[in-house]
Each structure stands twice: as structure tokens, then as C-alpha cells.
Enzyme design. Structure first.
Site, short mmCIF file in Angstrom:
data_model
loop_
_atom_site.label_atom_id
_atom_site.label_comp_id
_atom_site.label_asym_id
_atom_site.label_seq_id
_atom_site.Cartn_x
_atom_site.Cartn_y
_atom_site.Cartn_z
N HIS A 70 0.84 -1.21 0.00
CA HIS A 70 0.00 0.00 0.00
C HIS A 70 0.88 1.26 0.00
O HIS A 70 0.61 2.21 -0.73
CB HIS A 70 -0.88 0.05 1.26
CG HIS A 70 -1.94 -1.00 1.35
ND1 HIS A 70 -2.10 -1.79 2.46
CD2 HIS A 70 -2.90 -1.37 0.48
CE1 HIS A 70 -3.13 -2.60 2.28
NE2 HIS A 70 -3.63 -2.37 1.08
N ARG A 78 -1.94 -5.89 -8.67
CA ARG A 78 -0.87 -6.84 -8.39
C ARG A 78 -0.69 -7.84 -9.53
O ARG A 78 0.41 -8.22 -9.88
CB ARG A 78 -1.16 -7.61 -7.09
CG ARG A 78 -0.99 -6.77 -5.86
CD ARG A 78 -1.57 -7.44 -4.65
NE ARG A 78 -3.01 -7.55 -4.81
CZ ARG A 78 -3.87 -7.75 -3.82
NH1 ARG A 78 -3.42 -7.91 -2.60
NH2 ARG A 78 -5.15 -7.82 -4.04
N LYS A 94 -18.41 -4.84 8.22
CA LYS A 94 -17.30 -5.77 7.96
C LYS A 94 -16.45 -5.96 9.20
O LYS A 94 -16.12 -5.00 9.89
CB LYS A 94 -16.44 -5.23 6.81
CG LYS A 94 -17.16 -5.28 5.47
CD LYS A 94 -16.18 -5.19 4.32
CE LYS A 94 -16.92 -5.27 3.00
NZ LYS A 94 -16.07 -4.93 1.85
N SER A 138 -3.17 -7.67 2.74
CA SER A 138 -3.37 -7.57 4.19
C SER A 138 -3.87 -8.90 4.76
O SER A 138 -3.46 -9.31 5.85
CB SER A 138 -4.40 -6.48 4.51
OG SER A 138 -3.93 -5.23 4.08
#
Ligand code: PNS
Length: 160
Positions: A17, A90, A41, A127
């Protein structure tokens, strides 16, 4: 003033990040890191903790500030005068979903999405994986900023 948003959950922020945020900061006059705080969440870190860790990790970049949002990203961008959303890609596997979100956001507003390829050394980084590896005692010290490493170790050791 060209202003961009780098949105995400950042639970927690990783070196991947930080790489994308730093590169966005070189492309735009101002970058707003937009922390999604969707209360529905389940997160390892609270919104305040995520913002705190991001603030420290982004301190070297003078044109980067941290903010949070709960709702549509396009509403956040409109309210903050943000013209572009910067997202890291990515791998091809990221592309389908990111393209879908970019096109949905484009249908909702005139905010542009800019994709930045992740630096190769971070292309495997997420993460969720960092949390999983750390949970089982793996070494994630090269993958997250030092403060995040400390907070992760404390949280997984059972702090409040
Ligand atoms: O780090 P993440 O979990 O990939 O971040 C996802 C995030 C927060 C960027 C994304 O879920 C989002 O933009 N949420 C805001 C709600 C919204 O605008 N949804 C429509 C997107 S097409």
C-alpha cells in the site's frame, strides 16, 4: 490542484500500500488516503487504529493525508474535490474486479480511475495474507511498516 484518492480497507496497511501511495504522491498534487469504515465488515483493527498506522506510514509524504469514508467512494471523491482514484494492480487476477469497480464508479460520477502496477517485490502482498501468516507465527517484518508489525504482534497476542 490535481487531487487523487487511494481507497482501501488497510486492515492493516502493508508496504505494498505504501508503495502505491508514495507513487501516487509523485503523480498528483495531493493524495487523500480513503479508509473504508464499513461497520458491517469484521476487521482486525478499528478504523481509528488503521488511520493511526497509515498516518505514521505516510508521514514521509508531505502531500498525503488520511481520511475515512462510509458509503460510496464516488460521494467521498465529490465531497473532497478528488478527480482520480488510484488503485494498485498486483496481477491479472486483480484486474477483473478492479475494472468492474472502475466502470461502476465511472457510471456514478466523472471521477477517473488510474491503475498503477504494483512493484514486483510486493506483487504477492495482501493484508489478509499478512494477518494469516502472522497469526501462525510467520515472519512478516519485511512486509509491513514497523509500527504495524508491533500492533499486529500485540493484537495477535491478545491485547484489547
Ligand atoms: O482494501 P479493499 O477491501 O480492497 O478496499 C475496497 C474499497 C473500500 C476500496 C471498496 O470496497 C469501496 O470502494 N467501497 C466503497 C463502497 C462503494 O463505493 N462501492 C461501489 C464501488 S464500485
Amino acid at each position: 490542484m490535481r487531487r487523487a484518492a487511494c481507497p482501501g480497507s488497510f486492515d492493516p496497511v502493508t508496504n505494498g500500500h505504501v508503495d502505491i501511495i508514495s507513487r501516487a504522491s509523485a503523480l498528483f498534487d495531493e493524495v487523500v488516503v480513503a479508509v473504508g469504515v464499513n461497520a458491517a465488515k469484521k476487521r482486525l483493527f478499528s478504523a481509528e487504529e488503521r488511520i493511526d498506522m497509515l498516518s505514521e506510514a505516510c508521514a514521509p509524504f508531505p502531500n498525503v493525508r488520511i481520511d475515512s469514508f462510509d458509503g460510496l467512494l464516488t460521494d467521498f471523491c465529490r465531497d473532497r474535490g478528488v478527480q482520480a482514484i488510484v488503485k494498485g494492480l498486483r496481477a491479472v487476477s486483480d484486474f477483473d474486479y478492479e475494472l468492474q469497480m472502475a466502470q461502476m464508479n465511472s457510471s456514478l460520477s466523472d471521477v477517473e480511475t488510474v491503475f498503477v502496477p504494483t512493484s514486483p517485490e510486493y506483487s504477492f502482498l495482501a493484508s489478509s495474507l499478512v494477518k494469516e501468516v502472522a497469526t501462525f507465527g510467520g515472519d512478516v517484518s519485511g512486509l509491513v511498516p514497523p509500527l504495524v508489525l508491533d500492533r499486529l504482534r500485540a493484537r495477535l497476542a491478545g491485547d484489547a
